[in-house]
Design an enzyme around this catalytic site. Structure first.
Site, PDB file in Angstrom:
ATOM      1  N   GLU A 142       4.153  10.512  22.756  1.00 58.13           N
ATOM      2  CA  GLU A 142       4.135  11.564  21.746  1.00 58.13           C
ATOM      3  C   GLU A 142       2.861  11.396  20.938  1.00 58.13           C
ATOM      4  O   GLU A 142       2.509  10.277  20.546  1.00 58.13           O
ATOM      5  CB  GLU A 142       5.355  11.469  20.822  1.00 58.13           C
ATOM      6  CG  GLU A 142       5.336  12.450  19.659  1.00 58.13           C
ATOM      7  CD  GLU A 142       6.543  12.271  18.726  1.00 58.13           C
ATOM      8  OE1 GLU A 142       7.647  11.963  19.239  1.00 58.13           O
ATOM      9  OE2 GLU A 142       6.379  12.419  17.501  1.00 58.13           O
ATOM     10  N   GLU A 147       1.417  15.180  10.392  1.00 55.14           N
ATOM     11  CA  GLU A 147       2.740  15.233   9.789  1.00 55.14           C
ATOM     12  C   GLU A 147       2.566  15.064   8.285  1.00 55.14           C
ATOM     13  O   GLU A 147       1.665  14.364   7.815  1.00 55.14           O
ATOM     14  CB  GLU A 147       3.653  14.137  10.328  1.00 55.14           C
ATOM     15  CG  GLU A 147       4.107  14.361  11.758  1.00 55.14           C
ATOM     16  CD  GLU A 147       5.141  13.331  12.188  1.00 55.14           C
ATOM     17  OE1 GLU A 147       6.341  13.656  12.159  1.00 55.14           O
ATOM     18  OE2 GLU A 147       4.735  12.211  12.525  1.00 55.14           O
TER      19      GLU A 147
END
Length: 264
Positions: A142, A147
């Site tokens: 990933e 974020e």
């Protein structure tokens, strides 16, 4: 006089911002120069994890084909989290993916975006493997390009997750950068991904590198094709650590463009 002229030319050259793509060429893009739902030839809606909270105990219900949660207008993609009841959840939002419509091995990904804000909000710009050739998460990897969580609004985080390095084991590799106006101003969140390493940037400021150790897919599963995800989550193991302020809704991530380049 000649020397002064040369100095002016040099100063002009230095002051010009280089092409951010460098030796890359554009291979995929959405400029959001239309109105309505996101372009179905480029984006799909990811809803398969709604019942399970997406493995992070998230509280939103991701919808499909609903302009209240995902729409394009005025040259922007707008992903909106709402405080409303749906399918047993107290919030709705959207999670868009390019899987099967935009899948790449190596390249430069740029997303120019303005982020939502408020305690409980968790927007993300990230990538997952298209074919999961090394197994389920986290074995196939990933890549988190951006974020941000509402209780820490000035901080942007980039992370790598692999079988060896992941947040469940507490071994994830990541870095943070201070961007105090990320919910007031558009910034370019970018990934440059190559066989030996990948690098993450905000506005061309490099702040995270994840390197290929040469020890196999446990540490570097990033030699297979990946696709892009854009979403705004509510709550969850990280986003909800300090609760949710229900007075902040609606909250939207606005995206000016998505551009993917690969080397010529």
């Amino acid at each position: 006089m000649k020397n002064i002229f040369l100095l002016l030319i040099v100063a002009l050259f230095v002051g010009c911002k280089p092409n951010p793509a460098g030796n890359y060429q554009l291979v995929w893009a959405d400029e959001f120069d239309y109105t309505g739902l996101p372009d179905s030839s480029k984006w799909s809606y990811d809803t398969v994890g709604n019942a399970s909270g997406w493995g992070n105990n998230e509280l939103q219900y991701y919808t499909s084909g609903r302009t209240e949660n995902a729409r394009v207008e005025n040259g922007l993609l707008i992903l909106t989290a709402l405080r409303e009841e749906m399918a047993g959840r107290s919030y709705t939002s959207a999670r868009l993916i390019t899987k099967g419509k935009g899948d790449w091995l190596y390249g430069r990904v740029e997303v120019r975006a303005l982020l939502p804000t408020g305690r409980g909000i968790w927007p993300a710009i990230w990538m997952l493997p298209t074919d999961w050739e090394y197994g389920g998460w986290p074995d196939s990897g990933e890549i988190d390009i951006m974020e941000n969580v509402g209780f820490d609004p000035d901080t942007i985080v980039a992370s790598a997750h692999t079988k060896t390095y992941n947040h469940v084991a507490g071994t994830q590799k990541n870095a943070k950068i201070f961007v105090p106006d990320c919910s007031d101003t558009f910034h370019v969140y970018a990934l440059e991904w190559e066989p030996q390493e990948y690098r993450v940037y905000v506005d061309d400021k490099h702040y995270f590198t994840f390197r290929n150790e040469g020890t196999g897919p446990g540490e570097w599963p990033f030699d297979k094709r990946f696709h892009l995800l854009l979403n705004v989550a509510v709550g969850g193991n990280w986003g909800g650590q300090q609760g949710i302020n229900d007075t902040i809704f609606p909250q939207s991530m606005q995206v000016d463009y998505v551009r993917v380049y690969q080397k010529k």
